[in-house]
Write a protein that holds these residues in place. Sequence first.
Motif, PDB file in Angstrom:
ATOM      1  N   THR A  82       0.943  -0.954  -0.454  1.00 27.24           N
ATOM      2  CA  THR A  82      -0.007   0.350  -0.098  1.00 27.24           C
ATOM      3  C   THR A  82       0.746   1.695  -0.202  1.00 27.24           C
ATOM      4  O   THR A  82       1.570   1.534   0.690  1.00 27.24           O
ATOM      5  N   LEU A 231      -4.906   8.881   2.746  1.00 24.89           N
ATOM      6  CA  LEU A 231      -5.423   7.935   2.465  1.00 24.89           C
ATOM      7  C   LEU A 231      -6.746   6.952   2.142  1.00 24.89           C
ATOM      8  O   LEU A 231      -6.624   6.014   2.255  1.00 24.89           O
ATOM      9  N   ASP A 232      -7.558   8.168   2.041  1.00 23.99           N
ATOM     10  CA  ASP A 232      -8.514   8.095   1.024  1.00 23.99           C
ATOM     11  C   ASP A 232      -9.332   8.771   0.037  1.00 23.99           C
ATOM     12  O   ASP A 232      -9.165  10.292   0.299  1.00 23.99           O
ATOM     13  N   PRO A 233      -8.879   7.760  -1.031  1.00 27.60           N
ATOM     14  CA  PRO A 233      -8.914   6.596  -1.851  1.00 27.60           C
ATOM     15  C   PRO A 233      -6.374   6.402  -1.425  1.00 27.60           C
ATOM     16  O   PRO A 233      -5.758   7.121  -1.164  1.00 27.60           O
ATOM     17  N   ILE A 234      -6.776   5.260  -1.308  1.00 28.98           N
ATOM     18  CA  ILE A 234      -5.184   4.752  -1.512  1.00 28.98           C
ATOM     19  C   ILE A 234      -4.656   4.002  -2.641  1.00 28.98           C
ATOM     20  O   ILE A 234      -5.809   3.602  -3.172  1.00 28.98           O
ATOM     21  N   TYR A 274     -10.106  -7.956   1.970  1.00 28.91           N
ATOM     22  CA  TYR A 274     -10.485  -6.563   2.927  1.00 28.91           C
ATOM     23  C   TYR A 274     -11.916  -6.569   2.539  1.00 28.91           C
ATOM     24  O   TYR A 274     -12.404  -5.246   3.066  1.00 28.91           O
ATOM     25  N   PHE A 300      -7.261   1.717  -4.377  1.00 29.96           N
ATOM     26  CA  PHE A 300      -8.854   1.386  -3.397  1.00 29.96           C
ATOM     27  C   PHE A 300      -9.684   2.731  -2.596  1.00 29.96           C
ATOM     28  O   PHE A 300      -8.595   3.836  -2.269  1.00 29.96           O
ATOM     29  N   ASN A 302     -10.761   3.797   0.897  1.00 24.83           N
ATOM     30  CA  ASN A 302      -9.763   3.932   2.178  1.00 24.83           C
ATOM     31  C   ASN A 302     -10.714   4.563   3.359  1.00 24.83           C
ATOM     32  O   ASN A 302     -10.466   5.172   4.123  1.00 24.83           O
ATOM     33  N   ASN A 304     -12.015   3.780   5.915  1.00 26.04           N
ATOM     34  CA  ASN A 304     -12.213   3.813   7.878  1.00 26.04           C
ATOM     35  C   ASN A 304     -10.929   3.371   7.768  1.00 26.04           C
ATOM     36  O   ASN A 304     -10.417   3.750   9.448  1.00 26.04           O
ATOM     37  N   GLY A 305      -9.826   4.081   6.908  1.00 28.74           N
ATOM     38  CA  GLY A 305      -8.428   3.918   7.428  1.00 28.74           C
ATOM     39  C   GLY A 305      -7.910   2.399   7.891  1.00 28.74           C
ATOM     40  O   GLY A 305      -6.626   2.500   8.260  1.00 28.74           O
ATOM     41  N   LEU A 307      -6.175   0.393   6.003  1.00 29.20           N
ATOM     42  CA  LEU A 307      -5.202   0.099   5.262  1.00 29.20           C
ATOM     43  C   LEU A 307      -4.082   1.787   5.619  1.00 29.20           C
ATOM     44  O   LEU A 307      -4.698   2.674   5.391  1.00 29.20           O
TER      45      LEU A 307
END
Length: 423
Positions: A82, A231-234, A274, A300, A302, A304-305, A307
Amino acid sequence: MFRAPGCCELDQQKGEQIRLHFQPAARALALAAAMALAACSGKGEQPEGGGPGGGRGGPVQVGFVVVRQTSVPLVTELAGRTVAYQSSEVRPQVSGVIQKRFFKEGTIVQRGQPLYQIDPSLYRAAVNEASANVASARATAEAARVRADRFRPLAEIEAVSKQDYTDAVASQRQAEASIAQNRAQLETARVNLRFTTVPAPITGRIGRSIFTVGALVTTSQADPLATIQQLDPIFVDIQQSAADLLQLRRRMAAGGVLPANATVRLKLEDGSDYGATGVVEFSEVVVDQQTGTVTLRARFPNPNGLLLPGMFVRAVFAQAIETNAFLVPQQAVSRDPQGNATVWLVGQNNKVQQRKVETVRTEGADWVVTGGLRAGDKVITQGTANLSDNASVKPVPANTPQQPKPPSPEQLKQQQKAKGKGD
């Protein structure tokens, strides 16, 4: 011969005891002889339908499936890691001592939000100095303009030399240029003063602060003040062997394999799925010289964090679709002594024949067969243990319940004999 009274009765009693003593042994000998005789009489016999070709009981019953040509996705599972969607290092653009820190480590910060306050005293003084220089340049320019205006009519009547008038005009233009220079210096001083407040360059989660309040920071330092990551998206960077990618492209060029919708599933380090799916964004155009792999990047969600950057994952996705494949149950495929994959088929007149096939991989409980079969072939999946070429069989659809056959007269007679001897 004289016998005493009562002797006959004694002899009769003794004979009866002897007969009772030897009767069990005689019965056991008789039973053993009967069992040996039965074994010798049944030697070489087989149950009905027990031979490879069915024996005297008729052809052996086998279960088959009719194969159909279908499209099968070429699923690949590769290692990945990631990577943050966006990552920015917070660095000072001016030198000075940190006076304040405005954020809490590990929280979400918004773009433009103040993070640090650097001592602005020197930069505020520079702004004031540049502002005064602009005012002085304006005054000088005004005096030069008035002098040039006065020399113009005098030069026309030759009361002053034309050179004096030319020098006055040049001084005016030089003073106006000085105004522009001082304005630029003032703007630079204002920018530096604004840089004393360090803002967040992107929106994301900020990490720990490397420098604390009271630390001296410079524009040329090696370490950043902090790091912000979105981190969202990742992203997930997937590594694929260059040889496998080359083989896939050749198969696509040859036909029969089409590109698939690059939807990716993730398996986490603990083996769990996942949940959310991602899509492949692009593939690198260069091969890593050290690993011999090509990087594919997938994106992807993300929310909820879950990843985090740097996590190792397994990416499962379909790179292509086999358009001329057959799905054959795994129990129907066997190997010959040379290691070739073979299947048994129901041919004409219910005669079986063995055929070599090309198996590339498994898909669930089936083999993916890309060669050796035609649409409509009847592949035997049940009862393949004792088959031979051209043997007659009784084909039925797979998983058909088999009806038990009644025993033959010979088998009934043998069962009755065995039952009587046991009694």
